[in-house]
Every structure is written in C-alpha cells, then in structure tokens.
Design an enzyme around this catalytic site. Structure first.
Site, PDB file in Angstrom:
ATOM      1  N   MET A   9      13.462 -24.955 -47.555  1.00 16.09           N
ATOM      2  CA  MET A   9      12.418 -24.894 -48.578  1.00 16.09           C
ATOM      3  C   MET A   9      12.573 -23.613 -49.417  1.00 16.09           C
ATOM      4  SD  MET A   9      11.215 -27.843 -47.848  1.00 16.09           S
ATOM      5  CE  MET A   9       9.698 -28.131 -48.726  1.00 16.09           C
ATOM      6  N   SER A  10      11.487 -22.876 -49.649  1.00 15.98           N
ATOM      7  CA  SER A  10      11.537 -21.764 -50.603  1.00 15.98           C
ATOM      8  C   SER A  10      12.276 -20.529 -50.109  1.00 15.98           C
ATOM      9  CB  SER A  10      10.123 -21.366 -51.033  1.00 15.98           C
ATOM     10  OG  SER A  10       9.600 -22.322 -51.922  1.00 15.98           O
ATOM     11  N   CYS A  11      12.756 -20.536 -48.867  1.00 12.07           N
ATOM     12  CA  CYS A  11      13.689 -19.478 -48.468  1.00 12.07           C
ATOM     13  C   CYS A  11      14.963 -19.568 -49.306  1.00 12.07           C
ATOM     14  CB  CYS A  11      14.008 -19.575 -46.982  1.00 12.07           C
ATOM     15  SG  CYS A  11      12.584 -19.300 -45.902  1.00 12.07           S
TER      16      CYS A  11
END
Length: 295
Positions: A9-11
């Site tokens: 995801m947003s990592c």
C-alpha cells in the site's frame, strides 16, 4: 512465507522517495521546479503552480478527497484510472493515471499551505521523475536500489493502462526485502559497501524544517497525531530524533530509528482502511521492544 509477495500500500510512497532523492541529489530532478515543467499536460489542472517539493510534502491545493468513508471522493475514480478497481457499466471517465490528473481542476486552498494527504501527489512525483530521467521508474529502481540492496525476490507493481507504475500504493514485495529496504535507510543508504540512497537525503527526510512541522500541526492529521510530521513521503514520528515511518492502509508499516539502529517491518491485513488507535499502539509496542533490547 519468506517468499510471499504482499501489497505494501502507501509504503510504496517511501520507496518512491528513495529513488527520487537520488535523482534530486545528482541533479537530474529539481524539486523546486513546477510540476508543469515536467508534466506540461497539467497546465490547465489544479496542479498548475505547485512545485515538485510541495507534492513531496503533500502540500498541493488541488481538489482531491481521500476520505475512505466518502465513496463519492476522487480517490474512487483514481482507483479506476490506475487499474485498482473495475469501473461501473456507465463509467465514462479516464482509464489511465495521467489522463485522470488532467481532469482535476478544482482547488481547496493555496499550494504550500497545510499538510493534506493526497495519494495522487506521489503519482505526480513519480511521473516527474520518469520525465526528468527519461527512464522508467522500475528500471531505475531495480538498477540503483533493489538489485544492489540484495533483494531476494522481485518487487512488482500494478500498472495503469499505459504501463505506468502506481507509485502511491501499488508495490508488492516479500517481508524480508521490505525489512532489507528499511535497514538500507537505517544504515544511511548504504548496503554491501555501496551508497545506494544519498545519506543527506535521508537526513533531510528525518529532520524536517520547523515550517513543515507547523504545516502538519495545523492540519486535521496534526490534531490526530500530535508530535508527528510528514516530509518527502515519510511519516516522521519523532522530528527531534529522526524516527521515520512508512505507513500503508490496512496496517503496513516500516518503523526506522537510525539513531538506535532499529527497524521493524510489518505486513498486515487489518479490516479497516485506517485504524489510528491500532497504529499508535503498534508504535508503542515497537518502542517497548526497543527498550527491552537496550536493557
């Protein structure tokens, strides 16, 4: 298992930052330039007048609602444009990332104002990087970071209809390689004796200027996360000691404390998009583990 790929995801944003930082330090990408310098197709959009650095810090005033409870928010159409979500039968909007960026013409405030988390800004930064270097992000990332870092497995990403990587949340890797990337950042960008990410870029991310801390504190996120801030696609959990975090919805986390040589990598499948209480409790757990190890 050790070789299972998991969506981070947003990592993905923080991994994008590592490559962008190298391009900025070497001079191929200028973070002070306007976004439209690299992507002139956005001249009539809400991104016009914003700089690459403002996009890196989530301080662009374009209208883009990322409230996951709002099923009418712009984030839903971005998911269609980037290939995350199948469109409804009557959908007539863009089917690729750049085309979707061009129809975002609204504004919610001045560029360079308060922090406003908008995932599409990382997609903007990724496209700027590819335009500036005239190379694909994935080729550059493999050449400069992933392979020399010693990754065991491929890093893969979803792509849009034009083959553009989804920089804001589409990356997948195995947990061991996720931890390797965290250790690379913890080591000042060095792996196997090679400087893969500029150390001064990592330090800049870790220790944001007071103006950025204040811009975050004035935001709605600042009220929920006192003491935190955000800079160059990293959450900074402790701006004094430079504790960095990559965070993704459903519980993906990298927790990096370079000053104490401590890294936690965690993949999760938590049911809620965002669970702030759980995230803060997990940070407390990481800190308790570190305190135990130091004893």
């Amino acid at each position: 298992g050790p070789d299972t790929l998991h969506l981070m995801m947003s990592c993905s944003k923080s991994m994008t930052s590592a490559l962008v930082g190298g391009a900025i330090v070497e001079g191929s990408l200028d973070s002070s330039q306007l976004i439209t310098h690299y992507i002139p197709e956005l001249a009539a959009s809400g991104f016009a007048g914003a700089t690459v650095q403002q996009a890196l810090d989530m301080r662009v005033g374009v209208q883009f609602d990322e409230d996951y409870e709002n099923l009418e928010g712009e984030w839903r159409d971005l998911e269609i444009a980037t290939g995350w979500r199948e469109p409804a039968a009557d959908y007539v909007g863009p089917r690729d990332m750049l085309s979707y960026m061009q129809i975002l013409t609204g504004s919610v405030g001045p560029h360079g104002g308060v922090f406003n988390y908008q995932s599409i800004l990382t997609d903007v930064v990724g496209v700027c990087l590819e335009r500036a270097t005239d190379k694909s992000f994935l080729d550059l990332f493999a050449e400069k970071i992933w392979h020399p870092m010693g990754a065991e497995q491929d890093l893969v990403t979803i792509v849009d209809a034009c083959g553009t990587a989804i920089f804001e949340g589409g990356f997948n890797c195995c947990l061991r390689d996720f931890a390797r990337f965290g250790q690379l950042i913890c080591n000042g960008g060095v792996a196997s004796g090679q400087q893969l990410v500029p150390e001064n870029w990592i330090d800049e991310c870790r220790f944001p200027a007071s103006e950025l801390i204040e811009a975050f504190a004035r935001s709605s996120d600042g009220e929920l996360m006192p003491g935190y801030t955000y800079h160059n696609k990293w959450w900074i959990g402790d701006p004094v000691n430079g504790v960095m975090m990559a965070l993704g919805i459903h519980g993906q986390t990298l927790y990096i404390d370079p000053g104490r040589d401590f890294v936690v990598a965690k993949f999760s499948s938590q049911p809620a998009h965002d669970d702030l209480d759980m995230m803060l409790n997990q940070v407390s757990a990481f800190q308790a583990i570190l305190a135990f190890l130091e004893r």
